[in-house]
Design a protein around this motif. Structure first.
Motif, PDB file in Angstrom:
ATOM      1  N   THR A 128       0.852  -1.178   0.000  1.00 40.28           N
ATOM      2  CA  THR A 128       0.000   0.000   0.000  1.00 40.28           C
ATOM      3  C   THR A 128       0.893   1.236   0.000  1.00 40.28           C
ATOM      4  O   THR A 128       2.061   1.185   0.387  1.00 40.28           O
ATOM      5  N   HIS A 142      -4.602   1.686   1.510  1.00 41.20           N
ATOM      6  CA  HIS A 142      -4.848   1.893   2.935  1.00 41.20           C
ATOM      7  C   HIS A 142      -4.640   3.346   3.300  1.00 41.20           C
ATOM      8  O   HIS A 142      -3.726   4.014   2.783  1.00 41.20           O
ATOM      9  N   PHE A 183      -9.298   0.604   4.659  1.00 38.48           N
ATOM     10  CA  PHE A 183      -8.948   0.153   3.328  1.00 38.48           C
ATOM     11  C   PHE A 183      -9.907   0.812   2.343  1.00 38.48           C
ATOM     12  O   PHE A 183     -11.132   0.790   2.536  1.00 38.48           O
ATOM     13  N   VAL A 193     -10.000  -1.552   8.746  1.00 40.89           N
ATOM     14  CA  VAL A 193      -9.032  -2.630   8.565  1.00 40.89           C
ATOM     15  C   VAL A 193      -9.534  -3.923   9.181  1.00 40.89           C
ATOM     16  O   VAL A 193      -9.437  -5.003   8.589  1.00 40.89           O
TER      17      VAL A 193
END
Length: 798
Positions: free
Chosen positions: A283, A329, A334, A360
């Motif tokens: 991410t 993220h 997310f 998350v």
């Protein structure tokens, strides 16, 4: 966004049209082409004739003969001998173009600056840039430490606090192997290591290399080949990498400590379904490593905490056919792009990505919170995450748009403007947008490269916090017959055209360029770039981009070339290319057909040219060719077709259907033995490509593929266009035998005189993407252009 473009029959290259329903296919004379062109010089010796070994294959009650099947055994000495003889014949055929090729190469090299550099891009305390030194073919990746947060321009005048160091030199690798192809490069989060992959032979079996940037030395460890993608954990010493199987499908994820010798590398994930490929990334904030298992149409994502790299994997959701998702993220959430959130499928009947999010700890939940729903006007294609903002890549009615949205965002927005976006100003029409590396998660600057057929590559920084944009660097084109090279600016360090948006609404801006940015259209006075809509066989409007010189082109008299791709949903590359000026200045028209199957105005454009609908791609291409002729853009008998890799299906199939439509064709590493290749599950890409083209084991798919497969539909005793076909001996995506079989069968089946103007050139060293740096590419392009000029008889049309 996670993709599997590495495993496509495509070119680097990757990256629009309308037509005539009742138009009869144009044709030139029924006389043999060679007889009609007395000035065409052909070798006195006959073209090579390979051996034939009878082979019969029966499928679904249909029997086919394939006497050149033996060519798949590239270890057969007769095959190597055959392609070498074809190389010699091609050189003999082109012997009378040596002076022309020298002129073309000289023109192209004149337009290349002696030194090429990209402006530095900040990542943490480092400024990274790429640089091609004078006289070198390939770039260097360089960096210098700059602990003071400042723009790259001011650093030039401080004398530099730290000396610039070379992180990776492509030229050294080329000297070592005689060939260079770097797959991926990943710098560790602490900037101490560089992990990269190198293909030493051209077959795309990449070796993993790890360089200690503190010492400049490679880390000694066991050799690992077949590596495809890389991702670092936060500790800067734990590296994830994927390994390909014997079919070159990345199927396994391995974790290693780069300070070890590699003996203790651990497999953490294996994808057993042969229709799925595995890709890994991190991410943007570096907090999670994502393992993405993708087919052509479906995806599944696993995550691992980057600060606990040996912890168990977590899966988002169980895969569902046709459902894709890609995630980022930000601050405990997310953010996920998906084409099917479970709680909203009834709200959108079209195709496109929803922007969704979840906490998350709720990743496995059945419902994700919707941030934005796609609609008939605006589709989300990709996203890029930063600490203070999110960048969205949009498509509005077939045109690219970019916007930034302040983070965090609110949920359940029904219209894009509810998110209060800033639409990045872009040049009008035909512009392609390629993001920079943009590694710095904390940055407020987003960098892109803008380009169009008439606009040289332009590096632009968008300051999201202040809503300003700057041209950082733009390549200056060489107009007409100028003999002097012009440098990229700002050569003196001056930043051009810092502008601020006016008070127009986002709808009025519509992603277009502020009128004060007129310099971005610097070559439009000399060259015209038009977008037309061509009505195809079924009435669908197909985008066609047409490029020509205002001064040199002549209505209904100009020679032209029509370029296509039309597969995998990939957009056709129409970005700036200085080499094209050599043809435009000679009066040539260059057109790009964005047929179905490629990238388009929405996601359905790809699907409408796949599987049983592939004939639509071919018809789009044929109708685009006729449009150029009937509207007077090109001479009726002077049109050439160009196709690359999977894109070569279109001109090859079109030649089978209408052999007199084109005067010449260039087929680069062509995927033309489609039916036989898709029937061989042992070949790389075959199982993956069943989703794109169909599975011959299924009778309906078999008959669909057979209806257009170029190798299986060559007509007998007919005059075909002159052809230049290229292959690469170590090509792992499109076997070298495909182009060789095509040429052999063309010679056997079609007009004997015309087939003397068919040449095959095989690169004996490189792979699918060929080889050679910036100057070597000039040589290759000059050969292609000289072939077309010779065939058309336009040697002196300049």
């Amino acid at each position: 966004m996670t993709t599997i473009s590495l495993l496509r029959r495509t070119t680097k290259s990757s990256p629009t049209i309308s037509s005539l329903l009742s138009l009869a296919i144009s044709s030139f004379s029924t006389q043999c082409f060679v007889r009609r062109t007395a000035s065409l010089s052909v070798p006195t010796e006959a073209p090579p004739a390979p051996k034939k070994i009878p082979f019969t294959v029966s499928t679904h009650g249909i029997t086919r003969q394939d006497p050149y099947r033996w060519m798949k055994n590239t270890e057969d000495t007769d095959f190597a001998d055959y392609v070498q003889r074809e190389n010699a014949y091609a050189q003999a055929f082109m012997a009378d173009t040596e002076a022309l090729r020298r002129d073309l190469v000289s023109e192209m090299k004149t337009r290349i600056p002696e030194e090429i550099f990209t402006p530095p891009e900040r990542w943490g305390p480092w400024l990274y840039r790429q640089y091609i030194p004078k006289g070198k073919e390939y770039p260097l990746l360089c960096r210098r430490l700059d602990k003071v947060e400042t723009n790259w321009l001011s650093g030039l005048f401080r004398g530099g606090e730290e000396e610039e160091e070379v992180v990776l030199d492509w030229n050294q690798i080329a000297e070592q192997y005689g060939y260079v192809h770097i797959g991926v490069c990943r710098v560790s989060p602490d900037h101490n290591y560089l992990a990269y992959t190198v293909d030493p032979e051209g077959g795309e079996r990449f070796l993993l290399q790890i360089k200690d940037l503190r010492t400049g030395l490679l880390v000694p460890r066991l050799e690992v080949d077949g590596v495809v993608s890389l991702a670092w954990a936060l500790d800067g010493v734990t590296l994830f990498y994927t390994v390909a199987d014997e079919c070159q499908r990345p199927h396994r994820v391995v974790v290693t400590n780069v300070e070890s010798d590699g003996r203790d590398d651990t497999v953490v994930f294996t994808e057993k379904d042969s229709s799925f490929c595995v890709d890994i990334t991190t991410t943007k904030d570096g907090k999670f490593v994502t393992i993405n298992s993708n087919s052509r149409t479906s995806s599944e994502v696993y995550i691992v905490n980057a600060d606990k790299p040996m912890a168990n994997l977590r899966r988002t959701r169980e895969r569902v056919p046709g459902v894709q998702c890609f995630l980022e993220h930000h601050n405990g959430f997310f953010y996920i792009l998906t084409n099917s959130p479970s709680n909203a499928t009834s709200e959108w009947s079209g195709e496109g990505y929803y922007l969704t999010r979840c906490l998350v700890e709720e990743l496995e939940a059945s419902d994700w919170q919707i941030v934005f729903c796609p609609n008939d006007e605006v589709l989300i294609q990709d996203m890029d995450m930063f600490n203070d903002y999110l960048v969205l890549f949009l498509n509005k009615n077939g045109f690219p748009m970019l916007c930034s949205i302040d983070m965090p965002v609110k949920a359940n927005m029904k219209h894009m403007d509810d998110l209060n976006p800033w639409y990045f100003p872009l040049p009008p029409d035909q512009c392609s947008v390629a993001p920079g590396s943009n590694h710095n998660f904390q940055s407020s600057i987003y960098r892109v490269v803008l380009s169009s057929p008439v606009m040289p590559d332009t590096i632009v920084d968008y300051d999201v916090s202040r809503r300003l944009f700057s041209i950082v660097q733009q390549e200056r084109g060489v107009i007409g017959n100028s003999d002097s090279s012009t440098p990229w600016y700002p050569a003196d360090g001056s930043i051009e055209n810092r502008c601020q948006l006016d008070d127009r609404t986002s709808e009025e801006q519509d992603g277009q360029l502020d009128s004060r940015m007129h310099k971005w259209e610097g070559l439009s006075d000399a060259y015209v770039c038009e977008r037309q809509e061509v009505s195809s066989h079924d009435g669908v409007e197909v985008p066609l981009t047409i490029l020509y010189s205002r001064e040199a082109s002549k209505k209904s008299e100009s020679p032209g070339m029509l370029i296509c791709y039309g597969a995998y949903g990939e957009a056709l590359d129409k970005s700036w290319c200085t080499n094209r000026l050599s043809m435009l200045d000679r009066g040539w028209v260059i057109a790009f057909a964005d047929v179905r199957g490629g990238g388009g105005r929405d996601f359905s454009w790809h699907k409408s040219g796949t599987g049983s609908l592939k004939q639509s791609s071919i018809q789009d291409f044929i109708h685009s060719a006729n449009y150029l002729i009937e509207k007077g853009y090109v001479h009726r008998h002077h049109l050439a077709a160009i196709g690359y890799s999977a894109g070569a299906i279109l001109p090859a199939a079109a030649m089978n259907m209408h052999p007199s439509l084109f005067r010449a064709a260039i087929l680069k590493v062509p995927f033309v033995d489609v039916l036989n290749t898709l029937s061989d599950s042992k070949l790389p890409l075959t199982l993956l490509d069943h989703e794109e083209f169909g599975n011959p084991d299924i009778q309906t798919d078999f008959r669909s593929i057979l209806s257009y497969s170029p190798y299986d539909n060559i007509r007998r005793d007919v005059c075909y266009p002159s052809m230049h076909v290229t292959t690469s001996f170590h090509d792992s995506r499109v076997g070298v035998w495909e182009g060789a079989k095509w040429v052999a069968k063309i010679r056997e089946s079609t007009c004997e005189d015309c087939s003397r103007a068919v040449i095959l050139r095989t690169n004996m060293n490189g792979g699918h993407f060929g080889e050679g740096g910036r100057y070597a590419q000039c040589e290759e392009t000059a050969f292609d252009y000289a072939f077309l000029i010779k065939i058309m008889g336009h040697h002196n049309n300049r």
